[in-house]
Write a protein that holds these residues in place. Structure first.
Motif, PDB file in Angstrom:
ATOM      1  N   GLY A  90      21.352  -1.073  29.687  1.00 47.99           N
ATOM      2  CA  GLY A  90      21.134  -2.501  29.514  1.00 47.99           C
ATOM      3  C   GLY A  90      21.021  -3.228  30.842  1.00 47.99           C
ATOM      4  N   LEU A  91      21.917  -2.890  31.783  1.00 47.29           N
ATOM      5  CA  LEU A  91      21.842  -3.502  33.116  1.00 47.29           C
ATOM      6  C   LEU A  91      20.546  -3.123  33.833  1.00 47.29           C
ATOM      7  CD1 LEU A  91      25.511  -3.026  34.387  1.00 47.29           C
ATOM      8  CD2 LEU A  91      24.432  -5.123  33.593  1.00 47.29           C
ATOM      9  N   PHE A  92      20.134  -1.869  33.668  1.00 44.84           N
ATOM     10  CA  PHE A  92      18.875  -1.427  34.273  1.00 44.84           C
ATOM     11  C   PHE A  92      17.691  -2.208  33.705  1.00 44.84           C
ATOM     12  CE2 PHE A  92      15.136   1.292  33.547  1.00 44.84           C
ATOM     13  CZ  PHE A  92      14.725   1.475  34.851  1.00 44.84           C
ATOM     14  N   LEU A  93      17.658  -2.412  32.385  1.00 44.68           N
ATOM     15  CA  LEU A  93      16.556  -3.139  31.760  1.00 44.68           C
ATOM     16  C   LEU A  93      16.547  -4.614  32.167  1.00 44.68           C
ATOM     17  CD1 LEU A  93      16.604  -1.617  28.151  1.00 44.68           C
ATOM     18  CD2 LEU A  93      14.941  -1.177  29.961  1.00 44.68           C
ATOM     19  N   ILE A  94      17.742  -5.229  32.252  1.00 41.65           N
ATOM     20  CA  ILE A  94      17.809  -6.627  32.684  1.00 41.65           C
ATOM     21  C   ILE A  94      17.318  -6.763  34.120  1.00 41.65           C
ATOM     22  CG2 ILE A  94      19.369  -8.554  33.175  1.00 41.65           C
ATOM     23  CD1 ILE A  94      21.116  -7.618  30.872  1.00 41.65           C
ATOM     24  N   THR A  95      17.741  -5.856  34.997  1.00 38.24           N
ATOM     25  CA  THR A  95      17.292  -5.890  36.389  1.00 38.24           C
ATOM     26  C   THR A  95      15.789  -5.652  36.486  1.00 38.24           C
ATOM     27  OG1 THR A  95      19.447  -4.983  37.041  1.00 38.24           O
ATOM     28  CG2 THR A  95      17.710  -4.956  38.690  1.00 38.24           C
ATOM     29  N   MET A  96      15.282  -4.740  35.672  1.00 44.69           N
ATOM     30  CA  MET A  96      13.847  -4.471  35.672  1.00 44.69           C
ATOM     31  C   MET A  96      13.065  -5.705  35.225  1.00 44.69           C
ATOM     32  SD  MET A  96      11.756  -1.473  33.646  1.00 44.69           S
ATOM     33  CE  MET A  96      12.046  -2.224  32.045  1.00 44.69           C
ATOM     34  N   GLN A  97      13.574  -6.424  34.226  1.00 42.32           N
ATOM     35  CA  GLN A  97      12.906  -7.647  33.772  1.00 42.32           C
ATOM     36  C   GLN A  97      12.919  -8.716  34.857  1.00 42.32           C
ATOM     37  OE1 GLN A  97      14.143 -10.870  32.899  1.00 42.32           O
ATOM     38  NE2 GLN A  97      12.187 -11.541  32.011  1.00 42.32           N
ATOM     39  N   ARG A  98      14.046  -8.824  35.565  1.00 41.16           N
ATOM     40  CA  ARG A  98      14.133  -9.791  36.669  1.00 41.16           C
ATOM     41  C   ARG A  98      13.166  -9.409  37.797  1.00 41.16           C
ATOM     42  NH1 ARG A  98      14.959 -14.293  35.954  1.00 41.16           N
ATOM     43  NH2 ARG A  98      13.923 -13.589  34.074  1.00 41.16           N
ATOM     44  N   TYR A  99      13.103  -8.123  38.091  1.00 39.16           N
ATOM     45  CA  TYR A  99      12.206  -7.643  39.159  1.00 39.16           C
ATOM     46  C   TYR A  99      10.747  -7.923  38.806  1.00 39.16           C
ATOM     47  CZ  TYR A  99       9.681  -4.372  42.148  1.00 39.16           C
ATOM     48  OH  TYR A  99       8.798  -3.813  43.040  1.00 39.16           O
ATOM     49  N   ALA A 100      10.367  -7.645  37.554  1.00 40.35           N
ATOM     50  CA  ALA A 100       8.986  -7.883  37.140  1.00 40.35           C
ATOM     51  C   ALA A 100       8.648  -9.362  37.185  1.00 40.35           C
ATOM     52  CB  ALA A 100       8.771  -7.328  35.730  1.00 40.35           C
ATOM     53  N   THR A 101       9.587 -10.223  36.798  1.00 37.41           N
ATOM     54  CA  THR A 101       9.335 -11.665  36.778  1.00 37.41           C
ATOM     55  C   THR A 101       9.213 -12.245  38.171  1.00 37.41           C
ATOM     56  OG1 THR A 101      10.541 -11.852  34.674  1.00 37.41           O
ATOM     57  CG2 THR A 101      10.204 -13.873  35.928  1.00 37.41           C
ATOM     58  N   ILE A 102      10.055 -11.786  39.100  1.00 33.01           N
ATOM     59  CA  ILE A 102      10.105 -12.375  40.442  1.00 33.01           C
ATOM     60  C   ILE A 102       9.128 -11.702  41.399  1.00 33.01           C
ATOM     61  CG2 ILE A 102      11.596 -12.778  42.448  1.00 33.01           C
ATOM     62  CD1 ILE A 102      13.955 -12.899  40.463  1.00 33.01           C
ATOM     63  N   CYS A 103       9.089 -10.377  41.401  1.00 34.99           N
ATOM     64  CA  CYS A 103       8.303  -9.642  42.400  1.00 34.99           C
ATOM     65  C   CYS A 103       6.904  -9.274  41.917  1.00 34.99           C
ATOM     66  CB  CYS A 103       9.044  -8.368  42.815  1.00 34.99           C
ATOM     67  SG  CYS A 103      10.676  -8.666  43.509  1.00 34.99           S
ATOM     68  N   ARG A 104       6.731  -9.048  40.619  1.00 32.45           N
ATOM     69  CA  ARG A 104       5.430  -8.635  40.082  1.00 32.45           C
ATOM     70  C   ARG A 104       5.069  -9.495  38.875  1.00 32.45           C
ATOM     71  NH1 ARG A 104       5.764  -6.377  44.222  1.00 32.45           N
ATOM     72  NH2 ARG A 104       5.523  -4.154  44.734  1.00 32.45           N
ATOM     73  N   PRO A 105       4.960 -10.814  39.061  1.00 32.81           N
ATOM     74  CA  PRO A 105       4.692 -11.677  37.901  1.00 32.81           C
ATOM     75  C   PRO A 105       3.333 -11.427  37.252  1.00 32.81           C
ATOM     76  CG  PRO A 105       4.509 -12.928  39.940  1.00 32.81           C
ATOM     77  CD  PRO A 105       5.059 -11.586  40.319  1.00 32.81           C
ATOM     78  N   HIS A 106       2.371 -10.863  37.999  1.00 26.01           N
ATOM     79  CA  HIS A 106       1.042 -10.584  37.447  1.00 26.01           C
ATOM     80  C   HIS A 106       0.748  -9.089  37.434  1.00 26.01           C
ATOM     81  CE1 HIS A 106       0.408 -14.884  37.723  1.00 26.01           C
ATOM     82  NE2 HIS A 106       0.665 -14.848  39.023  1.00 26.01           N
ATOM     83  N   GLY A 107       1.766  -8.267  37.570  1.00 28.17           N
ATOM     84  CA  GLY A 107       1.569  -6.827  37.617  1.00 28.17           C
ATOM     85  C   GLY A 107       1.572  -6.180  36.240  1.00 28.17           C
ATOM     86  N   ARG A 108       1.392  -4.860  36.237  1.00 24.89           N
ATOM     87  CA  ARG A 108       1.325  -4.111  34.986  1.00 24.89           C
ATOM     88  C   ARG A 108       2.656  -4.153  34.232  1.00 24.89           C
ATOM     89  NH1 ARG A 108      -2.095  -0.088  33.288  1.00 24.89           N
ATOM     90  NH2 ARG A 108      -3.064  -0.049  35.359  1.00 24.89           N
TER      91      ARG A 108
END
Length: 318
Positions: free
Chosen positions: A103-121
């Motif tokens: 769960g912590l990994f998925l939450i961190t991954m969602q934060r990473y995608a939103t902040i660092c790769r907002p238009h990425g795959r």
């Protein structure tokens, strides 16, 4: 003292203090999802899923403490061992740790995608994934990871009073290996993703001259990054719980099979160490998340207004 050891007393007190707060926080998020778009994001979906995992962990603690310390339900639990209740309890600790780590990994991954790769795959995949699919992945992946330990488990209760679970050395080794591999993967991935988030924040902070749109983008980035703070503290508690598992595995090998008393004393720490990983979540959400602070206050005010309205309506009826 409520029980025969202080660790269980602390856990019981924490349950009565933090779980009502946790219930209100999760209820507020749930009821605000149809009303506010920010609470319908996958971040809060995973917070709800993680909250369900925390409540399940505490429920398992309670079902263990009631027969062990208060002699409530001893006959039922002992009878349920016919249907592998001891296997369930001995696997519940590693399973709940793996579930909350994923769960912590998925939450961190969602934060990473939103902040660092907002238009990425990755961000695109998350945006088109339904909430129930994300929750299902959280729970199903955790169950599949721990399945090898479940398949080799052959445990039994020592007696119908202490309910000390005795399991095989093969199960101990398999379970320890799964926990270690899961934590190493989730831990290293979390460190890499947090490094990327910090790098984005630092580069954004160094930009001195910017347009109005760039300034708004930076403010949005800061707002999204603020949601990472409570996850960071949960990761620290996860590391503490992992350290306990490693110490227990090493110490169990030193003690050997015959020395059950020292092993029992070591296991008394498990509800306290693992429980704090759950109890810290509502505290961090309330202290570090402004949206949940406002939501919590509004939810409590609405409950108070509804109670007042009910009392006034009863008085008019009378």
């Amino acid at each position: 003292m409520l029980t025969t050891n202080w660790q269980a007393d602390v856990v019981i007190c924490e349950i009565f203090i933090f779980m009502p707060i946790y219930t209100v926080v999760l209820s507020a998020i749930w009821f605000m999802r149809p009303r506010k778009a920010s609470f319908r994001t996958h971040y809060y979906t995973l917070v709800l899923s993680q909250g369900a995992a925390d409540f399940l962990t505490v429920t398992i603690f309670i079902t263990q403490m009631l027969p062990r310390y208060f002699q409530i339900g001893n006959s039922l639990i002992w009878w349920l061992d016919t249907y592998s209740a001891s296997n369930f309890y001995v696997n519940s600790g590693p399973q709940m740790f793996i579930l909350r780590s994923i769960g912590l990994f998925l939450i961190t991954m969602q934060r990473y995608a939103t902040i660092c790769r907002p238009h990425g795959r990755l961000s695109h995949i998350l945006s088109v994934t339904p909430s129930y699919t994300l929750i299902l992945c959280h729970w199903l992946i955790s169950l599949l990871i721990n399945m090898p330990a479940v398949l080799v488990c052959h445990a039994h209760f020592e007696n119908p009073v202490s309910f000390f679970v005795i399991t095989s050395e093969e199960h101990k080794r398999t379970s320890a290996a799964i926990v270690i591999c899961t934590f190493v993967f989730c831990g290293l991935s979390t460190i890499c993703m947090y490094s990327g988030i910090i790098r984005i924040l630092c580069s954004s902070r160094r930009t001195s001259v910017m347009s109005t749109s760039s300034w708004q983008t930076r403010q949005n980035t800061y707002q999204e990054a603020r949601l990472c703070i409570h996850v960071f503290f949960l990761c620290l508690m996860s590391a503490a719980t992992f350290s306990y598992y490693v110490f227990q595995a090493l110490y169990s090998n030193e003690l050997g099979v015959g020395d059950q008393e020292n092993l029992r004393s070591l296991r008394l720490w498990y509800p306290l160490v693992s429980g704090n990983m759950s109890f810290i979540n509502p505290l961090m959400l309330l202290l570090l998340n402004r949206d949940i602070q406002k939501c919590f206050v509004n939810f409590c005010k609405r409950k108070k207004m509804n109670n007042t309205s009910s009392i006034l309506a009863m008085n008019r009826t009378l």
